[in-house]
Design an enzyme around this catalytic site. Structure first.
Site, PDB file in Angstrom:
ATOM      1  N   GLU A 128      39.916  27.216  43.903  1.00 21.86           N
ATOM      2  CA  GLU A 128      41.321  27.552  43.645  1.00 21.86           C
ATOM      3  C   GLU A 128      41.632  28.737  44.539  1.00 21.86           C
ATOM      4  O   GLU A 128      41.219  29.858  44.238  1.00 21.86           O
ATOM      5  CB  GLU A 128      41.523  27.957  42.179  1.00 21.86           C
ATOM      6  CG  GLU A 128      41.186  26.903  41.165  1.00 21.86           C
ATOM      7  CD  GLU A 128      42.233  25.805  41.093  1.00 21.86           C
ATOM      8  OE1 GLU A 128      43.263  25.889  41.806  1.00 21.86           O
ATOM      9  OE2 GLU A 128      42.017  24.861  40.330  1.00 21.86           O
TER      10      GLU A 128
ATOM     11  N   CYS B  50      48.425  33.477  42.097  1.00 20.75           N
ATOM     12  CA  CYS B  50      48.454  32.574  43.247  1.00 20.75           C
ATOM     13  C   CYS B  50      49.589  31.554  43.131  1.00 20.75           C
ATOM     14  O   CYS B  50      49.979  30.958  44.127  1.00 20.75           O
ATOM     15  CB  CYS B  50      47.111  31.897  43.436  1.00 20.75           C
ATOM     16  SG  CYS B  50      46.482  31.200  41.923  1.00 20.75           S
TER      17      CYS B  50
ATOM     18  N   LYS C 174      29.830  35.086  37.826  1.00 20.97           N
ATOM     19  CA  LYS C 174      29.964  36.364  38.523  1.00 20.97           C
ATOM     20  C   LYS C 174      31.435  36.738  38.549  1.00 20.97           C
ATOM     21  O   LYS C 174      32.214  36.206  39.320  1.00 20.97           O
ATOM     22  CB  LYS C 174      29.432  36.289  39.964  1.00 20.97           C
ATOM     23  CG  LYS C 174      29.289  37.666  40.569  1.00 20.97           C
ATOM     24  CD  LYS C 174      29.554  37.727  42.062  1.00 20.97           C
ATOM     25  CE  LYS C 174      31.000  37.764  42.439  1.00 20.97           C
ATOM     26  NZ  LYS C 174      31.792  38.919  41.955  1.00 20.97           N
ATOM     27  N   PRO C 175      31.831  37.666  37.682  1.00 21.51           N
ATOM     28  CA  PRO C 175      33.245  38.050  37.667  1.00 21.51           C
ATOM     29  C   PRO C 175      33.551  39.024  38.799  1.00 21.51           C
ATOM     30  O   PRO C 175      32.633  39.536  39.445  1.00 21.51           O
ATOM     31  CB  PRO C 175      33.389  38.750  36.310  1.00 21.51           C
ATOM     32  CG  PRO C 175      32.037  39.330  36.027  1.00 21.51           C
ATOM     33  CD  PRO C 175      31.029  38.397  36.684  1.00 21.51           C
TER      34      PRO C 175
ATOM     35  N   GLU D 154      50.306  35.687  51.575  1.00 23.07           N
ATOM     36  CA  GLU D 154      50.478  35.831  50.138  1.00 23.07           C
ATOM     37  C   GLU D 154      50.656  37.328  49.841  1.00 23.07           C
ATOM     38  O   GLU D 154      49.724  38.113  50.040  1.00 23.07           O
ATOM     39  CB  GLU D 154      49.221  35.287  49.466  1.00 23.07           C
ATOM     40  CG  GLU D 154      49.407  34.894  48.055  1.00 23.07           C
ATOM     41  CD  GLU D 154      48.142  34.240  47.488  1.00 23.07           C
ATOM     42  OE1 GLU D 154      47.044  34.507  47.975  1.00 23.07           O
ATOM     43  OE2 GLU D 154      48.289  33.471  46.530  1.00 23.07           O
TER      44      GLU D 154
ATOM     45  N   ASN E 246      42.716  38.924  38.920  1.00 20.75           N
ATOM     46  CA  ASN E 246      44.121  38.896  38.474  1.00 20.75           C
ATOM     47  C   ASN E 246      44.298  38.307  37.073  1.00 20.75           C
ATOM     48  O   ASN E 246      45.208  38.708  36.344  1.00 20.75           O
ATOM     49  CB  ASN E 246      45.026  38.209  39.501  1.00 20.75           C
ATOM     50  CG  ASN E 246      44.626  36.801  39.813  1.00 20.75           C
ATOM     51  OD1 ASN E 246      43.511  36.371  39.496  1.00 20.75           O
ATOM     52  ND2 ASN E 246      45.516  36.064  40.443  1.00 20.75           N
TER      53      ASN E 246
HETATM   54  P1  ADP Z   1      40.990  38.744  46.046  1.00 20.42           P
HETATM   55  O1  ADP Z   1      41.470  38.781  47.448  1.00 20.42           O
HETATM   56  O2  ADP Z   1      41.874  38.079  45.089  1.00 20.42           O
HETATM   57  O3  ADP Z   1      40.374  40.031  45.567  1.00 20.42           O
HETATM   58  P2  ADP Z   1      38.412  37.669  46.644  1.00 20.42           P
HETATM   59  O4  ADP Z   1      38.322  36.314  47.217  1.00 20.42           O
HETATM   60  O5  ADP Z   1      38.068  38.842  47.495  1.00 20.42           O
HETATM   61  O6  ADP Z   1      39.845  37.710  46.050  1.00 20.42           O
HETATM   62  O7  ADP Z   1      37.553  37.780  45.323  1.00 20.42           O
HETATM   63  C1  ADP Z   1      37.461  36.772  44.364  1.00 20.42           C
HETATM   64  C2  ADP Z   1      36.045  36.734  43.857  1.00 20.42           C
HETATM   65  O8  ADP Z   1      35.191  36.430  44.938  1.00 20.42           O
HETATM   66  C3  ADP Z   1      35.534  38.052  43.276  1.00 20.42           C
HETATM   67  O9  ADP Z   1      34.691  37.780  42.179  1.00 20.42           O
HETATM   68  C4  ADP Z   1      34.742  38.628  44.434  1.00 20.42           C
HETATM   69  O10 ADP Z   1      33.729  39.512  44.022  1.00 20.42           O
HETATM   70  C5  ADP Z   1      34.141  37.362  44.996  1.00 20.42           C
HETATM   71  N1  ADP Z   1      33.650  37.470  46.377  1.00 20.42           N
HETATM   72  C6  ADP Z   1      34.190  38.123  47.414  1.00 20.42           C
HETATM   73  N2  ADP Z   1      33.425  37.969  48.521  1.00 20.42           N
HETATM   74  C7  ADP Z   1      32.369  37.182  48.169  1.00 20.42           C
HETATM   75  C8  ADP Z   1      31.225  36.648  48.847  1.00 20.42           C
HETATM   76  N3  ADP Z   1      31.005  36.875  50.131  1.00 20.42           N
HETATM   77  N4  ADP Z   1      30.369  35.879  48.133  1.00 20.42           N
HETATM   78  C9  ADP Z   1      30.571  35.621  46.839  1.00 20.42           C
HETATM   79  N5  ADP Z   1      31.626  36.090  46.151  1.00 20.42           N
HETATM   80  C10 ADP Z   1      32.514  36.851  46.796  1.00 20.42           C
END
Ligand code: ADP
Length: 492
Positions: free
Chosen positions: A262, A296, A186-187, A394, A163
């Site tokens: 966060e 958020c 890791k984005p 949310e 976001n």
């Molecule tokens: P949103 O619901 O806002 O998309 P996420 O929590 O799914 O948020 O994603 C936020 C970040 O967490 C992203 O970079 C996503 O790739 C990462 N992510 C999601 N699942 C995992 C996981 N199991 N391990 C590590 N990173 C993760």
């Protein structure tokens, strides 16, 4: 750099699309790539390297190797590098903003503001780097000195969301680097391009190889598993959903990593009878519709006291109906697409569920299929009950659910009746109420007669299940340091 891959389409400029490990751009070990699209049209914008566990481990290796020299570098020199990065971001701000709109969808003016905000963190932590002061504490005996030193925590893994694809990167990396930590970033797989562009500018700024590493991946769990299990990673800083945050927290337990989380929010926005309604409307529209509600700290429930309820809703509806929806790169657009079709479907289900339970649509209330699968109309609903899912989950969309209340005590109880505690806002002209509410609301961020509150100098973070730790401010630097108590004896 020779090995750098360019993708001219992505920004109108050039953005690398490989992994950045040990100071070099390289393909994933498997050679795989995944595509990134434009949420407005679904058009493919770029294909970026798809890291797996092997690449994640290589990035941790590089960060770990780089860390000992990096931590030993004087803070003033680390600060100089951050300043160089800041100036480079500034001189590429327009391209970065265009890229951000392209991969994320937000209106260009907002993308520009995000780049400035993101770069504000680099500047802030370049300044703070010089002020990671320790302490000298009066000792219990005359032959001793008690010193407290601040040391960098070590290798940091930073996992960022889609976001705010630029600001969430700098808000983590800049303080980590300022403190003397090495980073593996890791984005989000949905918006890796802004991170790639920012890291490329960090490379140009001259950070030593291995100090900043970037792994893009479509398999977040595989990379996440390496980052959370490797004992050399001493801290995880994560911004994203509460569900993923809890899982990562559990995964970090095995190596007792430091954590900054966060997570989600369910921000109440309370309008009392004695509020300055113009101010409250300005605040709500600016807060809620920024990034199409995908923030958020966006108001998720609007509580309006009965005396002003109808007047407030009428004026809000007029403002919301006037918001222009369209591609982020069109002039005068206030609302872009949602990030994915799934995000749109979630918003739609929450609104439809509320309507089925008795809420009334005043404006909007529908998906804009004529624009594509990710669009949803700016919406205002009244008659929302606090028990409805729309008021508990949310929404992350351009939807204002209005809940009517009678008394201050009722408003406070409703506001706090959630497992989240990130942000809360209220509007009143009664000074005594301002102080009462400021202390009664269970949230890490409280806006009193103000709803646009994020900046570099203030601590950002949540109570309860909204997270752990703070970002920005001097507290944001402290998150990347350990305290070492050094006892000097035999000095008598
Ligand atoms: P949103 O619901 O806002 O998309 P996420 O929590 O799914 O948020 O994603 C936020 C970040 O967490 C992203 O970079 C996503 O790739 C990462 N992510 C999601 N699942 C995992 C996981 N199991 N391990 C590590 N990173 C993760």
């Amino acid at each position: 750099m020779e090995s750098r891959k360019r993708n001219g389409e992505a920004s109108g400029g050039s953005v690398p699309t490989q992994l950045f490990v040990d100071g070099e751009w390289r393909e994933a070990a498997t050679g795989q790539r995944f595509s990134v699209d434009d949420p407005a049209s679904g058009e493919i914008v770029a294909a970026v390297a798809d890291a797996g566990a092997v690449d994640a481990r290589a990035a941790v290796d590089a960060a770990h190797r780089a860390w000992s020299a990096w931590r030993a570098m004087p803070a003033t020199e680390r600060a100089d590098l951050l300043w160089r990065w800041h100036r480079l971001i500034e001189s590429h701000a327009e391209d970065l903003a265009r890229l951000l709109t392209r991969e994320q969808g937000k209106p260009f003016a907002e993308a520009r503001a995000e780049i400035a905000y993101a770069n504000g963190f680099v500047r802030w932590f370049a300044e703070e780097a010089r002020r990671a002061y320790g302490e000298v504490i009066p000792a219990p005996r005359p032959d001793r000195r008690v010193l407290v030193l601040r040391e960098p925590v070590g290798v940091v893994a930073a996992i960022t969301p889609w976001n705010f694809p630029a600001a969430m990167v700098t808000r983590k990396i800049a303080p980590a680097l300022a403190a003397g930590c090495a980073v593996v970033l890791k984005p989000s797989e949905l918006t890796p391009l802004s991170a790639l562009a920012l890291v490329d500018l960090a490379r140009e700024a001259g950070f030593p190889p291995g100090v900043v590493n970037l792994v893009t991946t479509s398999d977040a769990p595989a990379v996440g598993a390496v980052l959370t299990a490797d004992p050399r990673v001493r801290k995880l800083s994560f911004t994203g959903s509460t569900a993923v945050g809890k899982r990562l927290m559990a995964d970090c337990a095995g190596t007792v990593k430091k954590l900054s989380l966060e997570l989600g929010g369910n921000a109440p926005f309370i309008v009392f009878d004695d509020a300055d309604l113009d101010r409250a409307l300005d605040g709500l529209v600016a807060n809620k519709f920024r990034n199409a509600g995908q923030a958020c700290i966006a108001a998720n429930r609007v509580l309006v006291q009965h005396g002003v309820h109808d007047r407030f809703v009428e004026r809000l509806a007029a403002r919301v109906a006037a918001l222009r929806v369209g591609r982020g790169d069109e002039d005068g657009v206030a609302i872009g697409p949602l990030i994915t079709e799934r995000a749109r479907a979630k918003v739609e289900a929450l609104v439809d569920g509320a309507v089925a339970a008795g809420a009334r649509v005043v404006v909007g209330g529908r998906a804009l299929h004529e624009l594509g699968p990710r669009w949803y109309a700016p919406t205002v609903l009244t008659g929302v009950g606090p028990e409805m899912r729309l008021a508990c989950d949310e929404a992350f969309g351009p939807v204002v659910p209005v809940i009517r209340f009678a008394t201050e005590a009722e408003a406070v109880a409703l506001a706090n009746d959630t497992p989240y505690g990130l942000a809360a806002y209220f509007y009143t002209q009664d000074a005594t109420r301002i102080f009462r509410l400021a202390s009664a609301l269970e949230a890490g961020i409280v806006g009193a007669n103000e709803a646009v509150v994020s900046n570099q100098m203030a601590p950002f973070g949540g109570y309860k299940e909204s997270g752990i730790g703070r970002e920005g401010s001097r507290h944001g630097l402290a998150e990347y340091t350990e305290l070492k108590y050094l006892c000097l004896g035999g000095l008598g």
